[in-house]
Design an enzyme around this catalytic site. Sequence first.
Site, PDB file in Angstrom:
ATOM      1  N   HIS A  18       5.300   4.204   0.521  1.00  0.00           N
ATOM      2  CA  HIS A  18       5.989   4.115  -0.774  1.00  0.00           C
ATOM      3  C   HIS A  18       6.870   5.350  -0.985  1.00  0.00           C
ATOM      4  CE1 HIS A  18       2.224   1.670  -1.996  1.00  0.00           C
ATOM      5  NE2 HIS A  18       3.218   0.804  -1.987  1.00  0.00           N
ATOM      6  N   LYS A  42      -4.896  -8.266  -9.228  1.00  0.00           N
ATOM      7  CA  LYS A  42      -5.319  -7.582  -7.996  1.00  0.00           C
ATOM      8  C   LYS A  42      -6.605  -6.779  -8.170  1.00  0.00           C
ATOM      9  CE  LYS A  42      -1.638  -6.867  -4.678  1.00  0.00           C
ATOM     10  NZ  LYS A  42      -0.861  -5.863  -3.929  1.00  0.00           N
ATOM     11  N   ARG A  91       8.457  -4.394   4.974  1.00  0.00           N
ATOM     12  CA  ARG A  91       7.877  -3.728   6.147  1.00  0.00           C
ATOM     13  C   ARG A  91       7.925  -4.615   7.372  1.00  0.00           C
ATOM     14  NH1 ARG A  91       2.365  -3.150   3.479  1.00  0.00           N
ATOM     15  NH2 ARG A  91       3.216  -5.102   2.703  1.00  0.00           N
ATOM     16  N   SER A 129      -1.788  -0.363   0.918  1.00  0.00           N
ATOM     17  CA  SER A 129      -2.760   0.329   0.064  1.00  0.00           C
ATOM     18  C   SER A 129      -4.175  -0.184   0.314  1.00  0.00           C
ATOM     19  CB  SER A 129      -2.388   0.142  -1.405  1.00  0.00           C
ATOM     20  OG  SER A 129      -1.144   0.736  -1.658  1.00  0.00           O
TER      21      SER A 129
HETATM   22  N1  COA Z   1       4.815   1.312   2.127  1.00  0.00           N
HETATM   23  C1  COA Z   1       3.525   1.025   2.168  1.00  0.00           C
HETATM   24  N2  COA Z   1       2.982  -0.030   1.617  1.00  0.00           N
HETATM   25  C2  COA Z   1       3.784  -0.876   0.959  1.00  0.00           C
HETATM   26  C3  COA Z   1       5.165  -0.655   0.877  1.00  0.00           C
HETATM   27  C4  COA Z   1       5.681   0.500   1.496  1.00  0.00           C
HETATM   28  N3  COA Z   1       6.976   0.806   1.476  1.00  0.00           N
HETATM   29  N4  COA Z   1       5.706  -1.665   0.176  1.00  0.00           N
HETATM   30  C5  COA Z   1       4.701  -2.495  -0.150  1.00  0.00           C
HETATM   31  N5  COA Z   1       3.539  -2.023   0.316  1.00  0.00           N
HETATM   32  C6  COA Z   1       2.223  -2.654   0.237  1.00  0.00           C
HETATM   33  C7  COA Z   1       1.447  -2.278  -0.975  1.00  0.00           C
HETATM   34  O1  COA Z   1       0.684  -1.130  -0.744  1.00  0.00           O
HETATM   35  C8  COA Z   1       0.618  -3.509  -1.183  1.00  0.00           C
HETATM   36  O2  COA Z   1      -0.470  -3.479  -0.318  1.00  0.00           O
HETATM   37  P1  COA Z   1      -1.852  -4.145  -0.697  1.00  0.00           P
HETATM   38  O3  COA Z   1      -1.565  -5.581  -1.025  1.00  0.00           O
HETATM   39  O4  COA Z   1      -2.650  -3.946   0.519  1.00  0.00           O
HETATM   40  O5  COA Z   1      -2.361  -3.402  -1.888  1.00  0.00           O
HETATM   41  C9  COA Z   1       1.524  -4.647  -0.729  1.00  0.00           C
HETATM   42  O6  COA Z   1       2.431  -4.058   0.139  1.00  0.00           O
HETATM   43  C10 COA Z   1       2.327  -5.300  -1.810  1.00  0.00           C
HETATM   44  O7  COA Z   1       1.999  -4.772  -3.024  1.00  0.00           O
HETATM   45  P2  COA Z   1       2.993  -4.325  -4.146  1.00  0.00           P
HETATM   46  O8  COA Z   1       4.173  -3.623  -3.629  1.00  0.00           O
HETATM   47  O9  COA Z   1       2.186  -3.636  -5.186  1.00  0.00           O
HETATM   48  O10 COA Z   1       3.506  -5.655  -4.633  1.00  0.00           O
HETATM   49  P3  COA Z   1       2.693  -6.682  -5.382  1.00  0.00           P
HETATM   50  O11 COA Z   1       3.101  -7.939  -4.718  1.00  0.00           O
HETATM   51  O12 COA Z   1       1.262  -6.386  -5.527  1.00  0.00           O
HETATM   52  O13 COA Z   1       3.294  -6.485  -6.836  1.00  0.00           O
HETATM   53  C11 COA Z   1       4.910  -6.695  -8.543  1.00  0.00           C
HETATM   54  C12 COA Z   1       4.429  -7.068  -7.145  1.00  0.00           C
HETATM   55  C13 COA Z   1       4.049  -5.689  -9.260  1.00  0.00           C
HETATM   56  C14 COA Z   1       6.275  -6.131  -8.364  1.00  0.00           C
HETATM   57  C15 COA Z   1       4.942  -8.035  -9.297  1.00  0.00           C
HETATM   58  O14 COA Z   1       3.641  -8.547  -9.369  1.00  0.00           O
HETATM   59  C16 COA Z   1       5.529  -7.884 -10.672  1.00  0.00           C
HETATM   60  O15 COA Z   1       6.724  -7.786 -10.834  1.00  0.00           O
HETATM   61  N6  COA Z   1       4.653  -7.883 -11.711  1.00  0.00           N
HETATM   62  C17 COA Z   1       5.068  -7.766 -13.103  1.00  0.00           C
HETATM   63  C18 COA Z   1       4.957  -9.106 -13.815  1.00  0.00           C
HETATM   64  C19 COA Z   1       6.149  -9.967 -13.509  1.00  0.00           C
HETATM   65  O16 COA Z   1       7.283  -9.664 -13.804  1.00  0.00           O
HETATM   66  N7  COA Z   1       5.842 -11.124 -12.912  1.00  0.00           N
HETATM   67  C20 COA Z   1       6.835 -12.092 -12.524  1.00  0.00           C
HETATM   68  C21 COA Z   1       7.321 -11.832 -11.129  1.00  0.00           C
HETATM   69  S1  COA Z   1       8.556 -12.987 -10.666  1.00  0.00           S
END
Ligand code: COA
Length: 159
Positions: A18, A42, A91, A129
């Site tokens: 990140h 989550k 990624r 993560s």
């Molecule tokens: N380096 C390391 N890890 C990374 C990374 C990077 N550059 N980019 C993503 N990841 C990992 C994260 O650690 C996470 O790992 P995990 O699942 O093992 O914990 C995974 O990739 C994806 O997680 P994250 O980036 O947190 O995305 P998410 O899919 O959990 O969350 C949100 C997405 C929060 C952006 C989305 O749920 C959101 O917008 N929520 C707000 C409500 C909303 O608007 N909803 C409608 C959406 S259309």
Amino acid sequence: MTTTAIYPGTFDPITKGHIDLVVRASKLFNRVIVAVAINPGKEPTFSLQERVDLAKQTLSELNNVEVCGFKGLLVDVAKQNGAGVILRGLRAVSDFEHEFQLAGMNRKMQPDIETLFLTPAEQFTYISSSLVREIAALGGDVSDFVAPCVEAALKAKLI
Ligand code: COA
């Protein structure tokens, strides 16, 4: 021209992958907002406040980067903060389908906000993560994957 980008995620916890992305973004935009989602779906290990605090500590040297927590729709938070770009990390190919869906839905709700994808440096492409949490909980060394303050927080929380 947009000068503010928002980088949303659960950040449970923030990893070097990140951070790599935020550093890249901080060179492209005047202002980068790291938006930590409450994301009850989550069941995060760290509370929202803990995740925000760890991100703040980790990114404190980047002057044009802010960290905030949010609940509700990402596009609303982006709009409220004047962000014209949503940043996400790609990624591997496996990230694409989910990201494609999120980007499409966000564009449908807010057509004037663009989603932009950045790729992390090669050594961070396999970090997530949840794997970091698993390794830490089993007593493994996570120092290559997270900042020292996050490593300490993981030890305090999981071991
Ligand atoms: N380096 C390391 N890890 C990374 C990374 C990077 N550059 N980019 C993503 N990841 C990992 C994260 O650690 C996470 O790992 P995990 O699942 O093992 O914990 C995974 O990739 C994806 O997680 P994250 O980036 O947190 O995305 P998410 O899919 O959990 O969350 C949100 C997405 C929060 C952006 C989305 O749920 C959101 O917008 N929520 C707000 C409500 C909303 O608007 N909803 C409608 C959406 S259309």
